[in-house]
Design an enzyme around this catalytic site. Structure first.
Site, PDB file in Angstrom:
ATOM      1  N   SER A 173      15.840 -11.874   5.363  1.00  0.00           N
ATOM      2  CA  SER A 173      16.674 -12.980   5.888  1.00  0.00           C
ATOM      3  C   SER A 173      16.428 -13.231   7.369  1.00  0.00           C
ATOM      4  O   SER A 173      17.350 -13.550   8.133  1.00  0.00           O
ATOM      5  CB  SER A 173      18.169 -12.681   5.639  1.00  0.00           C
ATOM      6  OG  SER A 173      18.445 -12.652   4.266  1.00  0.00           O
ATOM      7  N   ASP A 290      19.506 -17.574  -0.347  1.00  0.00           N
ATOM      8  CA  ASP A 290      20.587 -18.391  -0.909  1.00  0.00           C
ATOM      9  C   ASP A 290      20.070 -19.550  -1.753  1.00  0.00           C
ATOM     10  O   ASP A 290      20.858 -20.223  -2.431  1.00  0.00           O
ATOM     11  CB  ASP A 290      21.501 -18.935   0.206  1.00  0.00           C
ATOM     12  CG  ASP A 290      22.291 -17.821   0.881  1.00  0.00           C
ATOM     13  OD1 ASP A 290      22.166 -16.656   0.454  1.00  0.00           O
ATOM     14  OD2 ASP A 290      23.026 -18.115   1.843  1.00  0.00           O
ATOM     15  N   ARG A 366      27.647 -20.267  -5.516  1.00  0.00           N
ATOM     16  CA  ARG A 366      26.295 -20.779  -5.809  1.00  0.00           C
ATOM     17  C   ARG A 366      25.974 -20.780  -7.305  1.00  0.00           C
ATOM     18  O   ARG A 366      25.109 -21.539  -7.737  1.00  0.00           O
ATOM     19  CB  ARG A 366      25.240 -20.012  -5.012  1.00  0.00           C
ATOM     20  CG  ARG A 366      25.484 -20.110  -3.515  1.00  0.00           C
ATOM     21  CD  ARG A 366      24.276 -19.824  -2.652  1.00  0.00           C
ATOM     22  NE  ARG A 366      24.688 -19.688  -1.273  1.00  0.00           N
ATOM     23  CZ  ARG A 366      25.026 -20.725  -0.475  1.00  0.00           C
ATOM     24  NH1 ARG A 366      24.929 -21.959  -0.918  1.00  0.00           N
ATOM     25  NH2 ARG A 366      25.434 -20.515   0.768  1.00  0.00           N
TER      26      ARG A 366
HETATM   27  O1  LIG Z   1      23.888 -14.687   8.541  1.00  0.00           O
HETATM   28  C1  LIG Z   1      24.214 -15.522   7.687  1.00  0.00           C
HETATM   29  O2  LIG Z   1      24.870 -16.546   7.976  1.00  0.00           O
HETATM   30  C2  LIG Z   1      23.798 -15.295   6.290  1.00  0.00           C
HETATM   31  C3  LIG Z   1      22.796 -14.389   5.996  1.00  0.00           C
HETATM   32  C4  LIG Z   1      22.303 -14.140   4.628  1.00  0.00           C
HETATM   33  O3  LIG Z   1      22.787 -12.880   4.200  1.00  0.00           O
HETATM   34  P1  LIG Z   1      21.889 -11.513   4.237  1.00  0.00           P
HETATM   35  O4  LIG Z   1      21.435 -11.292   5.606  1.00  0.00           O
HETATM   36  O5  LIG Z   1      22.869 -10.474   3.788  1.00  0.00           O
HETATM   37  O6  LIG Z   1      20.760 -11.735   3.277  1.00  0.00           O
HETATM   38  C5  LIG Z   1      22.756 -15.220   3.656  1.00  0.00           C
HETATM   39  O7  LIG Z   1      22.550 -14.802   2.335  1.00  0.00           O
HETATM   40  C6  LIG Z   1      24.222 -15.560   3.840  1.00  0.00           C
HETATM   41  O8  LIG Z   1      24.641 -16.568   2.966  1.00  0.00           O
HETATM   42  C7  LIG Z   1      24.481 -16.069   5.235  1.00  0.00           C
HETATM   43  C1  LIG Z   2      25.518 -14.663   0.417  1.00  0.00           C
HETATM   44  C2  LIG Z   2      26.347 -15.615   0.814  1.00  0.00           C
HETATM   45  O1  LIG Z   2      27.388 -15.441   1.682  1.00  0.00           O
HETATM   46  P1  LIG Z   2      27.957 -14.152   2.419  1.00  0.00           P
HETATM   47  O2  LIG Z   2      26.954 -13.030   2.323  1.00  0.00           O
HETATM   48  O3  LIG Z   2      28.171 -14.582   3.823  1.00  0.00           O
HETATM   49  O4  LIG Z   2      29.253 -13.810   1.723  1.00  0.00           O
HETATM   50  C3  LIG Z   2      26.152 -17.004   0.356  1.00  0.00           C
HETATM   51  O5  LIG Z   2      26.829 -17.912   0.869  1.00  0.00           O
HETATM   52  O6  LIG Z   2      25.335 -17.260  -0.534  1.00  0.00           O
END
Ligand SMILES: O=C(O)C1=C[C@@H](OP(=O)(O)O)[C@@H](O)[C@H](O)C1
Ligand SMILES: C=C(OP(=O)(O)O)C(=O)O
EC number: 2.5.1.19
Length: 411
Positions: A173, A290, A366
């Site tokens: 990520s 995501d 989602r």
């Molecule tokens: O930093 C953020 O805003 C996010 C990071 C991601 O999570 P991970 O770092 O756990 O993959 C993503 O999946 C999440 O929806 C939002």
């Molecule tokens: C993984 C997600 O959110 P969070 O990890 O912030 O709960 C998302 O929005 O798909």
């Protein structure tokens, strides 16, 4: 009684959609603005649950803070509350209490934070006593959740000696880490990568600035999907920009392989159909986790076999998304395989679809949003617990109706 929506899709979609603001940007801007002691809140904050819980936590300063299902709020507030005066219990939904947080807690403890597990070791709820943090150099895993890293980075500028992070393992990520660094810089911080796996934050306090949140590229992906599955479409999505720091803006490029063109306008983007489709989609999702559900459902319904890698974070999100995708796509007649907890494959294998499929959503926004467009192929299909969309996109169903979907409310 569980709620269900019964969906029918229109044959032509011609609409303009005011997308929700990005929850990732909203929640970062809120934390940074609080650390900058800003007196005016960021503009155009998302109205989604994940942002509402963050606004409430920062405004009310209650002893017990319930962030419900918001991963960003859980992780970002853990770091934030470690640096501000007072004792807080930070908790969330049952699922949140199964989402790991030990890597972040250990890192903060190394900086001098006082955090205890109020329930199960390694998981929320947490009891946090705010204190002045000391240490400034840390090594932590970069391959579980980037949110731990973003949480630490954002408090970096207010630490006496700043912060140096060394990340081990494959960094997942990554665009979300860069989004954090970008927003920090917009609020006057000095923070940058110093090598492929090290980041340095100077002990230079934030300056409050007026800040405007852009629309959510993850939410946009469901409209790309609708365009891809409809017979005819022209969809304008407002508030999106070229060169966005949101990693999910790459969805536009991937959708160009599935017959959708993106044209940037003054207000946002215009989606049109091109009918140029790849025969098979191979994609690494490590930067865009995501979007995995959007593309898995879209490819199956378009009959495009796929091999998706980089899905190792999907098991610890709102639900185990690899399991959920396999179970629900099977109801629609698609048999997927998974491997090594990080790969999802559809080689075109089919089974008999259920006559009246009811898609379960597993408390995952989602799942609901990515399966709704399947109504183009399965008229009358049902989505269970449709209200889950409020985690990131409360107006989703209203917007589908605006686009011509018929939605019947079934108890
Ligand atoms: O930093 C953020 O805003 C996010 C990071 C991601 O999570 P991970 O770092 O756990 O993959 C993503 O999946 C999440 O929806 C939002
Ligand atoms: C993984 C997600 O959110 P969070 O990890 O912030 O709960 C998302 O929005 O798909």
């Amino acid at each position: 009684m569980t709620m269900r929506y019964k969906l029918s899709a229109p044959s032509v979609v011609k609409t303009t959609i005011q997308l929700p603001a990005s929850k990732s940007i909203s929640n970062r801007a809120l934390i940074i603005n609080a650390l900058a002691r800003g007196t005016t809140p960021p503009c155009n904050l998302s109205d989604c649950d994940d942002t509402l819980v963050m606004i409430k936590a920062l405004a009310e300063n209650n002893e017990t803070i319930d962030i419900m299902a918001a991963g960003t709020a859980m992780r970002f507030l853990t770091a934030y509350l470690s640096t501000v005066q007072g004792t807080h219990i930070l908790t969330g939904t049952e699922r949140m209490q199964q989402r790991p947080i030990q890597i972040l807690v250990n890192a903060l403890r190394e900086l001098g934070a006082q955090i205890e597990y109020a329930g199960k070791e390694g998981f929320p709820p947490l009891r946090i006593h705010g204190t002045e943090l000391k240490g400034n150099e840390l090594t932590l895993k970069g391959n579980v959740s980037s949110q731990y890293i973003s949480a630490l980075l954002m408090i970096g500028p207010v630490l006496k000696n700043g912060l140096r992070l060394h990340l081990t393992g494959e960094i997942i990520s990554l665009p979300y880490i860069n989004l954090t660094l970008q927003l920090m810089k917009e609020f006057g911080a000095k923070a940058a990568w110093t090598s492929e796996n090290s980041i340095e934050v100077a002990p230079k306090p934030y300056t409050p600035v007026s800040f405007m949140v852009e629309s959510d590229w993850s939410a946009a992906s469901y409209w790309y999907q609708i365009a891809a599955l409809s017979e005819q479409a022209e969809i304008e999505l407002m508030g999106l920009f070229r060169n966005s720091y949101q990693g999910d803006s790459r969805g536009a490029e991937v959708f160009s392989c599935l017959g959708i063109t993106t044209e940037f306008t003054h207000e946002g983007v215009l989606l049109k159909k091109s009918n140029r489709l790849v025969e098979q989609l191979n994609e690494d999702f490590v930067d865009i986790p995501d979007l995995a559900q959007t593309f898995a459902v879209t490819c199956c319904l378009l009959g495009i076999p796929f091999r998706f890698t980089g899905l190792q974070s999907l098991k610890i999100k709102e639900t185990d998304r690899i399991f959920a995708l396999k179970a629900e796509l099977r109801k629609l007649g698609y048999l997927l395989q998974d491997a090594q907890d990080s790969i999802l494959i559809w080689d075109g294998e089919r089974c008999q679809p259920e006559a009246q499929p009811v898609i379960q959503t597993y408390e995952d926004h989602r799942m609901a949003m990515a399966f709704a467009p399947a109504a183009f192929r399965f008229p009358g299909m049902r989505i269970a617990e449709p209200q889950v969309v409020s985690k990131s996109y409360p107006a989703y169903w209203e917007h589908l109706q605006q686009a011509g979907f018929q939605i019947d409310n079934k108890e």
